[in-house]
Design a protein around this motif. Sequence first.
Motif, PDB file in Angstrom:
ATOM      1  N   ASP A   1       0.860  -1.194   0.000  1.00  0.00           N
ATOM      2  CA  ASP A   1       0.000   0.000   0.000  1.00  0.00           C
ATOM      3  C   ASP A   1       0.897   1.246   0.000  1.00  0.00           C
ATOM      4  O   ASP A   1       2.127   1.143  -0.010  1.00  0.00           O
ATOM      5  N   ASP A   2       0.282   2.421   0.010  1.00  0.00           N
ATOM      6  CA  ASP A   2       1.063   3.659  -0.104  1.00  0.00           C
ATOM      7  C   ASP A   2       2.080   3.798   1.016  1.00  0.00           C
ATOM      8  O   ASP A   2       3.208   4.235   0.815  1.00  0.00           O
ATOM      9  N   LYS A   3       1.640   3.388   2.217  1.00  0.00           N
ATOM     10  CA  LYS A   3       2.531   3.556   3.372  1.00  0.00           C
ATOM     11  C   LYS A   3       3.762   2.664   3.220  1.00  0.00           C
ATOM     12  O   LYS A   3       4.896   3.092   3.457  1.00  0.00           O
ATOM     13  N   MET A   4       3.515   1.418   2.798  1.00  0.00           N
ATOM     14  CA  MET A   4       4.652   0.508   2.640  1.00  0.00           C
ATOM     15  C   MET A   4       5.550   0.972   1.499  1.00  0.00           C
ATOM     16  O   MET A   4       6.767   0.869   1.554  1.00  0.00           O
ATOM     17  N   MET A   5       4.923   1.539   0.447  1.00  0.00           N
ATOM     18  CA  MET A   5       5.718   2.036  -0.679  1.00  0.00           C
ATOM     19  C   MET A   5       6.656   3.144  -0.208  1.00  0.00           C
ATOM     20  O   MET A   5       7.819   3.195  -0.610  1.00  0.00           O
ATOM     21  N   GLU A   6       6.156   4.005   0.666  1.00  0.00           N
ATOM     22  CA  GLU A   6       7.015   5.067   1.204  1.00  0.00           C
ATOM     23  C   GLU A   6       8.186   4.468   1.971  1.00  0.00           C
ATOM     24  O   GLU A   6       9.320   4.925   1.870  1.00  0.00           O
ATOM     25  N   GLU A   7       7.876   3.426   2.748  1.00  0.00           N
ATOM     26  CA  GLU A   7       8.922   2.762   3.534  1.00  0.00           C
ATOM     27  C   GLU A   7       9.978   2.143   2.599  1.00  0.00           C
ATOM     28  O   GLU A   7      11.178   2.224   2.848  1.00  0.00           O
ATOM     29  N   ILE A   8       9.489   1.520   1.537  1.00  0.00           N
ATOM     30  CA  ILE A   8      10.410   0.885   0.577  1.00  0.00           C
ATOM     31  C   ILE A   8      11.292   1.939  -0.085  1.00  0.00           C
ATOM     32  O   ILE A   8      12.493   1.763  -0.259  1.00  0.00           O
ATOM     33  N   LYS A   9      10.676   3.069  -0.424  1.00  0.00           N
ATOM     34  CA  LYS A   9      11.463   4.153  -1.032  1.00  0.00           C
ATOM     35  C   LYS A   9      12.526   4.645  -0.060  1.00  0.00           C
ATOM     36  O   LYS A   9      13.687   4.768  -0.399  1.00  0.00           O
ATOM     37  N   GLU A  10      12.062   4.937   1.161  1.00  0.00           N
ATOM     38  CA  GLU A  10      12.947   5.596   2.112  1.00  0.00           C
ATOM     39  C   GLU A  10      14.079   4.689   2.590  1.00  0.00           C
ATOM     40  O   GLU A  10      15.222   5.115   2.730  1.00  0.00           O
ATOM     41  N   HIS A  11      13.754   3.415   2.846  1.00  0.00           N
ATOM     42  CA  HIS A  11      14.762   2.541   3.454  1.00  0.00           C
ATOM     43  C   HIS A  11      15.500   1.669   2.447  1.00  0.00           C
ATOM     44  O   HIS A  11      16.528   1.081   2.763  1.00  0.00           O
ATOM     45  N   ILE A  12      14.935   1.535   1.261  1.00  0.00           N
ATOM     46  CA  ILE A  12      15.557   0.614   0.305  1.00  0.00           C
ATOM     47  C   ILE A  12      15.982   1.335  -0.985  1.00  0.00           C
ATOM     48  O   ILE A  12      17.163   1.367  -1.325  1.00  0.00           O
ATOM     49  N   LEU A  13      15.024   1.913  -1.706  1.00  0.00           N
ATOM     50  CA  LEU A  13      15.349   2.399  -3.053  1.00  0.00           C
ATOM     51  C   LEU A  13      16.255   3.638  -3.037  1.00  0.00           C
ATOM     52  O   LEU A  13      17.267   3.673  -3.743  1.00  0.00           O
ATOM     53  N   LEU A  14      15.884   4.637  -2.226  1.00  0.00           N
ATOM     54  CA  LEU A  14      16.700   5.855  -2.229  1.00  0.00           C
ATOM     55  C   LEU A  14      18.100   5.602  -1.668  1.00  0.00           C
ATOM     56  O   LEU A  14      19.089   6.050  -2.258  1.00  0.00           O
ATOM     57  N   PRO A  15      18.228   4.860  -0.554  1.00  0.00           N
ATOM     58  CA  PRO A  15      19.593   4.535  -0.092  1.00  0.00           C
ATOM     59  C   PRO A  15      20.391   3.739  -1.132  1.00  0.00           C
ATOM     60  O   PRO A  15      21.612   3.865  -1.201  1.00  0.00           O
ATOM     61  N   THR A  16      19.702   2.949  -1.936  1.00  0.00           N
ATOM     62  CA  THR A  16      20.420   2.189  -2.971  1.00  0.00           C
ATOM     63  C   THR A  16      21.001   3.137  -4.009  1.00  0.00           C
ATOM     64  O   THR A  16      22.189   3.057  -4.359  1.00  0.00           O
ATOM     65  N   VAL A  17      20.164   4.055  -4.491  1.00  0.00           N
ATOM     66  CA  VAL A  17      20.639   4.980  -5.520  1.00  0.00           C
ATOM     67  C   VAL A  17      21.748   5.877  -4.955  1.00  0.00           C
ATOM     68  O   VAL A  17      22.771   6.116  -5.621  1.00  0.00           O
TER      69      VAL A  17
END
Length: 433
Positions: free
Chosen positions: A247-263
Amino acid sequence: MSVQKQSEKANVLIIGSGGREHAIAWKLKQSRKVGRIFCAPGNGGMSLIGKCVNIKADKIRALADFAHRNKITLTIVGPEQPLALGIVDEFQRRKLKIFGPDRKGAQIESSKVFCKQFFQKYHIPTAPFKVFDIVAEAIGFCKTLEYPAVIKADGLAAGKGVIIVKSFDEATDAIKSIMLKKTFGKAGKRIIVESFLKGQEVSMMVLTDGKSIIPFLSSQDHKQAYEGDTGPNTGGMGAYCPTDLIDDKMMEEIKEHILLPTVAGLRQEKINYKGVLYAGLMLTESGPKVLEYNCRFGDPETQAILPLLQTDLFDLFMKTVNKRLGANEKLSWRNGSSACVVMASKGYPGKYSTGVRINGMNEKGNQNALVLHSGTRRDGDKWFTTGGRVLGVVGIDKDLSGALTRAYGLIKKIRFDGAMFRRDIGFRVLKDK
Ligand SMILES: Nc1ncnc2c1ncn2[C@@H]1O[C@H](COP(=O)(O)OP(=O)(O)O)[C@@H](O)[C@H]1O
Ligand SMILES: [Mg+2]
């Protein structure tokens, strides 16, 4: 609306020959900016969209020569092998535009050790692990483990280099098979032993130009050959999109903790990453964790995702390659769901025959049902199988069960001897309803 002249349109070259590449070709064909489409080597389905040229995906220099001679505006790389071999480095050296990460960036997929150490360094949530290059040490460590556990060959192994072990004995066998018998060749020089994570698995692909990330819809695939997610692993027997597991909340979590730190981490490593980052996620009780990254589009997830995309894919590719993806770039999607069901040859993923005649292929696809080819060859209006996975049949509707009904409806019209397909794509979310 201005009509672009054919001569002003872009020539594109798509590298690869599977359903993923057919989906990309099909989508690019819809762009008013795209003129000629070349596919190397392509397949029967792609031959109806563009011109197939007989150069294999790993013949990097021959591909660059072809792109140069044919004034290709943009080359798109489907599979991981050419990326791991440095196709992007070669094209860039020759000032040819190409979509995908360079060899250094592709390590995120081509070396699981690189990927896991990257996660550790940048505090990206993943399963606890250890790396070994000595058999006795790996076996020694396995004495202390809780089971099930997971053993992974470091290098590319065509999706077969991961073994889930239920006991110390199975772990020992797996380690010996990878490191001593060299079942996966050089890919097994080093291994990872990691904890088993429980949860639902989800695929999350994003476009990145090394700065911004633009997520595609989430999806879930079925890797195992038989119903109920049992049997041997395959290249993928089906997928659906989107999944409401995120859901949107989990997507934010994925962005913040996984995708953005990866990039950010990739930048820190001086990796100039442009292309698709595909996170294989496990949604665990303690939050989403990354199982692995792939450095390209997923197959068959792409066949489910692209039919829902309304944004011009060629524009997105060009913005990525030119490092001009805006942080606020929004993709536009058709409402509803899509499902892709793979039809495979009898015996797949083990031994199978090819050259089997396929009937029912004159079914014209429509907006809500289409056939994307993996292993097919066309001889005039006759069709033949050429591979293990033969076709991906995609249905689109207002919800997942509607999409599945359309996909299975179209499958009924297609026939070839020994055709196998799973009748339960999407079951992990449908059964709850
Ligand atoms: N730590 C883990 N816990 C549970 N299952 C795992 C774990 N790591 C991998 N798997 C399973 O094995 C599959 C393959 O592993 P993955 O790391 O994605 O490698 P590859 O796709 O290269 O084979 C995953 O899709 C997942 O189902
Ligand atoms: Mg995987």
